[in-house]
Write an enzyme that holds these catalytic residues in place. Structure first.
Site, mmCIF file in Angstrom:
data_model
loop_
_atom_site.group_PDB
_atom_site.id
_atom_site.type_symbol
_atom_site.label_atom_id
_atom_site.label_comp_id
_atom_site.label_asym_id
_atom_site.label_seq_id
_atom_site.Cartn_x
_atom_site.Cartn_y
_atom_site.Cartn_z
ATOM 1 N N HIS A 18 43.101 -1.584 11.919
ATOM 2 C CA HIS A 18 43.175 -2.224 10.599
ATOM 3 C C HIS A 18 44.618 -2.619 10.290
ATOM 4 O O HIS A 18 44.886 -3.727 9.826
ATOM 5 C CB HIS A 18 42.720 -1.268 9.490
ATOM 6 C CG HIS A 18 41.262 -0.904 9.502
ATOM 7 N ND1 HIS A 18 40.839 0.397 9.534
ATOM 8 C CD2 HIS A 18 40.147 -1.662 9.440
ATOM 9 C CE1 HIS A 18 39.509 0.429 9.490
ATOM 10 N NE2 HIS A 18 39.061 -0.808 9.436
ATOM 11 N N LYS A 42 26.928 3.973 0.139
ATOM 12 C CA LYS A 42 27.406 4.271 1.477
ATOM 13 C C LYS A 42 28.205 5.573 1.434
ATOM 14 O O LYS A 42 29.149 5.698 0.661
ATOM 15 C CB LYS A 42 28.297 3.120 1.962
ATOM 16 C CG LYS A 42 28.588 3.157 3.449
ATOM 17 C CD LYS A 42 29.208 1.843 3.901
ATOM 18 C CE LYS A 42 29.669 1.916 5.335
ATOM 19 N NZ LYS A 42 30.284 0.653 5.771
ATOM 20 N N ARG A 85 36.606 -7.197 17.084
ATOM 21 C CA ARG A 85 36.936 -6.385 18.245
ATOM 22 C C ARG A 85 36.108 -6.864 19.420
ATOM 23 O O ARG A 85 36.156 -8.021 19.781
ATOM 24 C CB ARG A 85 36.645 -4.911 17.942
ATOM 25 C CG ARG A 85 37.634 -4.323 16.969
ATOM 26 C CD ARG A 85 37.114 -3.050 16.378
ATOM 27 N NE ARG A 85 35.992 -3.327 15.483
ATOM 28 C CZ ARG A 85 35.389 -2.431 14.734
ATOM 29 N NH1 ARG A 85 35.762 -1.182 14.794
ATOM 30 N NH2 ARG A 85 34.404 -2.768 13.927
ATOM 31 N N SER A 123 36.899 3.368 12.696
ATOM 32 C CA SER A 123 37.022 4.541 11.827
ATOM 33 C C SER A 123 36.022 5.617 12.241
ATOM 34 O O SER A 123 36.342 6.810 12.229
ATOM 35 C CB SER A 123 36.768 4.163 10.365
ATOM 36 O OG SER A 123 37.676 3.192 9.937
HETATM 37 N N1 LIG Z 1 40.250 -1.620 15.669
HETATM 38 C C1 LIG Z 1 40.075 -2.707 14.938
HETATM 39 N N2 LIG Z 1 40.686 -3.853 15.283
HETATM 40 C C2 LIG Z 1 40.489 -4.983 14.581
HETATM 41 N N3 LIG Z 1 39.705 -5.086 13.503
HETATM 42 C C3 LIG Z 1 39.073 -3.964 13.110
HETATM 43 C C4 LIG Z 1 39.233 -2.730 13.786
HETATM 44 N N4 LIG Z 1 38.475 -1.804 13.156
HETATM 45 C C5 LIG Z 1 37.867 -2.459 12.144
HETATM 46 N N5 LIG Z 1 38.223 -3.752 12.100
HETATM 47 C C6 LIG Z 1 37.793 -4.793 11.181
HETATM 48 O O1 LIG Z 1 38.272 -4.491 9.893
HETATM 49 C C7 LIG Z 1 37.327 -4.892 8.910
HETATM 50 C C8 LIG Z 1 36.939 -3.716 8.062
HETATM 51 O O2 LIG Z 1 36.275 -2.773 8.873
HETATM 52 P P1 LIG Z 1 35.604 -1.478 8.280
HETATM 53 O O3 LIG Z 1 36.637 -0.618 7.656
HETATM 54 O O4 LIG Z 1 34.754 -0.888 9.342
HETATM 55 O O5 LIG Z 1 34.729 -2.014 7.083
HETATM 56 P P2 LIG Z 1 33.257 -2.660 7.061
HETATM 57 O O6 LIG Z 1 32.431 -1.622 6.392
HETATM 58 O O7 LIG Z 1 33.424 -3.898 6.235
HETATM 59 O O8 LIG Z 1 32.871 -2.924 8.481
HETATM 60 C C9 LIG Z 1 36.164 -5.504 9.685
HETATM 61 O O9 LIG Z 1 36.387 -6.896 9.769
HETATM 62 C C10 LIG Z 1 36.284 -4.870 11.043
HETATM 63 O O10 LIG Z 1 35.728 -5.688 12.061
HETATM 64 MG MG LIG Z 2 32.779 -1.475 10.170
#
Ligand SMILES: Nc1ncnc2c1ncn2[C@@H]1O[C@H](COP(=O)(O)OP(=O)(O)O)[C@@H](O)[C@H]1O
Ligand SMILES: [Mg+2]
Length: 155
Positions: A18, A42, A85, A123
């Protein structure tokens, strides 16, 4: 030209993947709003207040990066940033992007790829590794590591 972009997500907790996307976004836009999704349906490990506080602390010296609670409405933003990803993200993100465009004609979703070393980082993976007692060093900010430790100690 657009001056701000919104980067919405759960960030439960924020990972280096992130962070990588946020910094890349900040190199393109003078202002990035990290929008922390508050979804009562959630179940999250960290409350939205905790997630916001952690991200604010990490970016406290970055004036162009703001952190806000997000209830799902994209008011005042034209550019939405999402991270992509592995291939597995594509289908869902594609669907979301088209749905958002359906809801709001002039929203453009901008996909950004993280550094290859974070391409498989999520995460959920961080939480899982931590639960099993493994090291999350290099995957999350030291502050996040500390918060995870505190969280699991209380349980
Ligand atoms: N390791 C990573 N590298 C790049 N983008 C990521 C990574 N982990 C999560 N993201 C991206 O960050 C954004 C938020 O992810 P996340 O916190 O899982 O929330 P959501 O519930 O919207 O999926 C999404 O676009 C996700 O694809
Ligand atoms: Mg996600």
């Amino acid at each position: 030209m657009e001056k701000s972009a919104i980067y919405p997500g759960s960030f439960d907790p924020i990972t280096n993947g992130h962070e990588d996307i946020i910094r890349r976004g900040a190199s393109l836009f003078p202002r990035i709003v990290v929008a922390v999704l508050e979804n009562p349906r959630k179940e999250t490990l960290f409350s939205s207040a905790e997630r916001i506080e952690i991200i604010r602390e990490i970016f406290k010296d970055a004036p162009g990066i703001e952190v806000k609670a997000f209830h799902g409405l994209l008011v005042d933003f034209r550019i939405l940033i999402r991270g992509l990803r592995a291939v597995s993200d594509f289908e869902y993100e594609f669907q979301m992007a088209l749905m958002n465009r359906n809801l709001c004609e002039d929203v453009e979703t901008l996909f950004m790829m993280p550094s290859a070393k974070y391409a498989f980082l999520s995460s959920s993976l961080v939480k899982e590794v931590f639960r099993l007692g493994g090291s999350v060093e290099g995957l999350v900010h030291p502050l996040v590591e500390r918060r995870l430790r505190e969280k699991f100690r209380k349980r």
